[in-house]
Design a protein around this motif. Structure first.
Motif, PDB file in Angstrom:
ATOM      1  N   ARG A  99      30.794  30.632  44.549  1.00 64.13           N
ATOM      2  CA  ARG A  99      29.275  31.153  43.619  1.00 64.13           C
ATOM      3  C   ARG A  99      29.163  29.666  43.697  1.00 64.13           C
ATOM      4  O   ARG A  99      28.191  29.051  43.789  1.00 64.13           O
ATOM      5  CB  ARG A  99      29.993  32.071  43.198  1.00 64.13           C
ATOM      6  CG  ARG A  99      28.031  32.726  43.105  1.00 64.13           C
ATOM      7  CD  ARG A  99      28.055  34.047  42.291  1.00 64.13           C
ATOM      8  NE  ARG A  99      28.790  34.399  40.744  1.00 64.13           N
ATOM      9  CZ  ARG A  99      28.283  33.921  40.154  1.00 64.13           C
ATOM     10  NH1 ARG A  99      26.917  33.838  39.456  1.00 64.13           N
ATOM     11  NH2 ARG A  99      29.025  34.287  39.089  1.00 64.13           N
ATOM     12  N   SER A 235      35.215  39.609  40.466  1.00 62.71           N
ATOM     13  CA  SER A 235      35.450  38.990  42.210  1.00 62.71           C
ATOM     14  C   SER A 235      37.090  40.080  42.345  1.00 62.71           C
ATOM     15  O   SER A 235      37.227  40.761  43.259  1.00 62.71           O
ATOM     16  CB  SER A 235      36.023  37.956  42.370  1.00 62.71           C
ATOM     17  OG  SER A 235      37.153  36.969  42.050  1.00 62.71           O
ATOM     18  N   ARG A 239      37.127  44.189  44.683  1.00 71.09           N
ATOM     19  CA  ARG A 239      37.636  44.220  45.991  1.00 71.09           C
ATOM     20  C   ARG A 239      38.764  44.808  45.460  1.00 71.09           C
ATOM     21  O   ARG A 239      39.164  45.081  46.875  1.00 71.09           O
ATOM     22  CB  ARG A 239      37.854  42.388  46.463  1.00 71.09           C
ATOM     23  CG  ARG A 239      38.414  41.649  46.155  1.00 71.09           C
ATOM     24  CD  ARG A 239      38.897  40.423  46.880  1.00 71.09           C
ATOM     25  NE  ARG A 239      40.169  39.360  46.632  1.00 71.09           N
ATOM     26  CZ  ARG A 239      39.981  38.360  45.471  1.00 71.09           C
ATOM     27  NH1 ARG A 239      38.544  38.314  45.455  1.00 71.09           N
ATOM     28  NH2 ARG A 239      40.781  37.436  45.293  1.00 71.09           N
ATOM     29  N   ASN A 296      28.697  45.204  43.760  1.00 77.03           N
ATOM     30  CA  ASN A 296      28.499  43.646  44.540  1.00 77.03           C
ATOM     31  C   ASN A 296      29.293  43.263  42.404  1.00 77.03           C
ATOM     32  O   ASN A 296      28.844  43.117  41.857  1.00 77.03           O
ATOM     33  CB  ASN A 296      27.453  43.606  44.535  1.00 77.03           C
ATOM     34  CG  ASN A 296      26.719  41.500  44.986  1.00 77.03           C
ATOM     35  OD1 ASN A 296      27.923  41.075  44.772  1.00 77.03           O
ATOM     36  ND2 ASN A 296      26.274  41.572  45.653  1.00 77.03           N
ATOM     37  N   PRO A 297      29.661  42.352  42.894  1.00 75.81           N
ATOM     38  CA  PRO A 297      30.378  41.232  41.565  1.00 75.81           C
ATOM     39  C   PRO A 297      29.186  40.777  40.805  1.00 75.81           C
ATOM     40  O   PRO A 297      29.095  41.091  39.037  1.00 75.81           O
ATOM     41  CB  PRO A 297      31.610  40.474  42.179  1.00 75.81           C
ATOM     42  CG  PRO A 297      31.313  40.158  43.389  1.00 75.81           C
ATOM     43  CD  PRO A 297      30.811  41.817  43.947  1.00 75.81           C
ATOM     44  N   LYS A 298      28.691  40.202  41.485  1.00 77.70           N
ATOM     45  CA  LYS A 298      26.870  40.022  41.218  1.00 77.70           C
ATOM     46  C   LYS A 298      26.275  40.871  40.585  1.00 77.70           C
ATOM     47  O   LYS A 298      26.020  40.195  39.329  1.00 77.70           O
ATOM     48  CB  LYS A 298      26.279  38.833  42.014  1.00 77.70           C
ATOM     49  CG  LYS A 298      26.871  38.002  43.056  1.00 77.70           C
ATOM     50  CD  LYS A 298      26.098  37.204  44.148  1.00 77.70           C
ATOM     51  CE  LYS A 298      26.974  36.673  44.977  1.00 77.70           C
ATOM     52  NZ  LYS A 298      26.243  35.586  46.147  1.00 77.70           N
TER      53      LYS A 298
END
Length: 371
Positions: A99, A235, A239, A296-298
């Motif tokens: 990112r 992250s 996942r 979502n990690p964001k």
């Protein structure tokens, strides 16, 4: 010793011009002889004899000066912006772009430096770019600006081999010492920041309060707590799969874990503490979702940033929770080798230099009464 001679052959084509005469082209053949090597031939065809003569003269001169065929022949001339977009679209390198690197690449491509032809980039161009960045409204630090220089070097280093683009790193070796001397760029310092017990208490109280909001579906408090317990990156947490969790063994498989050499296929089995196991087993996604924490990690990172800012805690990143977890494990008495089994580090110096944030005050407390 290399010698080169060119010959021009007039060739009549099958098609005819306006006057009904066969169209004529001029084929230039350069014969290159180098002692101890087989002769080489280079050919090119032109519509006009004058152009063929000019090309033949220029090329034979270059060959004799370079003692052979210049390595830049056959390479494309692209702007840095065009080269960056090809790099981002590359089938193997593109998917590996993280990112932060993605945003650096996009910023470089859109800046003035992105308009410069790669083969013409100079140290002065890089100096001007760094100076503009330093004076920007966002006021980036010299450490942040160093990322621009580092990422640009990575792209330029791949230009010839991967993209057949004329570029070299001469500009980098010329510019870097001066950029560091002028204070425009700076390598990152060892980070020592850890949240205090009071800060942790305030953060988790704020995260729990946020979770009660009707528009909030992310259990950011539990994910943050799991980051401390497991020492995993955000992250990796988002996942993690149910099929990779073994409740009896108390382990979790982290697939494609970050590694400076090769991330793909780097699967690691990590041991979990009781708190981490309890957090996993309490997740409502069990049995109805592939992921343990399907977020979502964001979005999780953004929620963390908003909460920390709202309670006026300065300079604390979500990734610092990984360092906090590692530090707590070391303080608990686990050996460095044992902690590396949890953190996934293969290099002891990386763990010691970047994640071991044991404070002088803690060490002082251990020294009491020893002498």
């Amino acid at each position: 010793m290399t010698s080169a001679k060119y010959y021009i052959e007039e060739r009549k084509g099958l098609t005819k011009d306006k006057k009904g005469q066969p169209k004529v082209s001029y084929r230039v053949k350069i014969r290159i002889r180098t002692k101890g090597r087989k002769p080489q031939n280079i050919t090119r065809t032109f519509a006009k004899r004058a152009a063929a003569e000019q090309w033949g003269k220029n090329r034979t001169k270059e060959i004799e000066q370079c003692e052979g065929i210049p390595e830049t022949w056959g390479l494309r001339e692209l702007t840095i912006g065009e080269l960056i977009y090809e790099y981002m679209d590359h089938p193997t390198m593109g998917p590996k772009i993280g990112r932060n690197k993605f945003y650096v690449l996009r910023r470089l491509a859109a800046s003035k430096i992105g308009e410069i032809v790669a083969s013409q980039l100079t140290g002065s161009d890089v100096h001007d770019h760094c100076l503009q960045r330093l004076n920007a409204d966002t006021q980036p630090s010299p450490t942040t600006i160093y990322h621009d220089v580092s990422v640009l070097k990575t792209v330029m280093a791949s230009a010839k081999t991967c993209f057949r683009v004329n570029a070299s790193l001469g500009y980098h070796h010329e510019a870097l010492p001066e950029l560091q001397s002028a204070g425009l760029v700076e390598r990152s310092h060892r980070r020592e920041r850890l949240p205090t017990e009071a800060e942790i208490s305030r953060i988790f109280a704020a995260l729990k309060k946020r979770r009660k909001h009707r528009n909030s579906s992310i259990p950011a408090d539990e994910i943050a707590k799991f980051a401390i317990y497991s020492c995993m990156r955000l992250s990796e947490i988002t996942r993690a799969k149910w099929q990779d969790f073994d409740s009896k063994a108390g382990t979790l498989v982290i697939r494609d874990r970050k590694d400076p050499r090769k991330k793909t296929g780097n699967h690691q089995v990590i041991p979990l503490c009781d708190g981490a196991i309890a957090l996993i087993e309490s997740q409502p996604t069990k049995g109805n979702h592939e992921l343990i924490f399907p977020f979502n990690p964001k979005s999780v990172g953004a929620a963390w940033t908003r909460v920390v800012k709202s309670i006026d805690i300065k300079d604390l990143r979500f990734h610092d929770l990984r360092a906090l977890g590692i530090t707590l494990l070391l303080q608990s008495g686990l050996t460095t080798a044992e902690v590396m089994k949890v953190s996934g580090h293969r290099n002891e110096s990386v763990l010691s230099n970047h994640y071991n944030r044991i404070s002088p005050e803690y060490v002082r407390s251990k020294l009491k009464g020893l002498c």
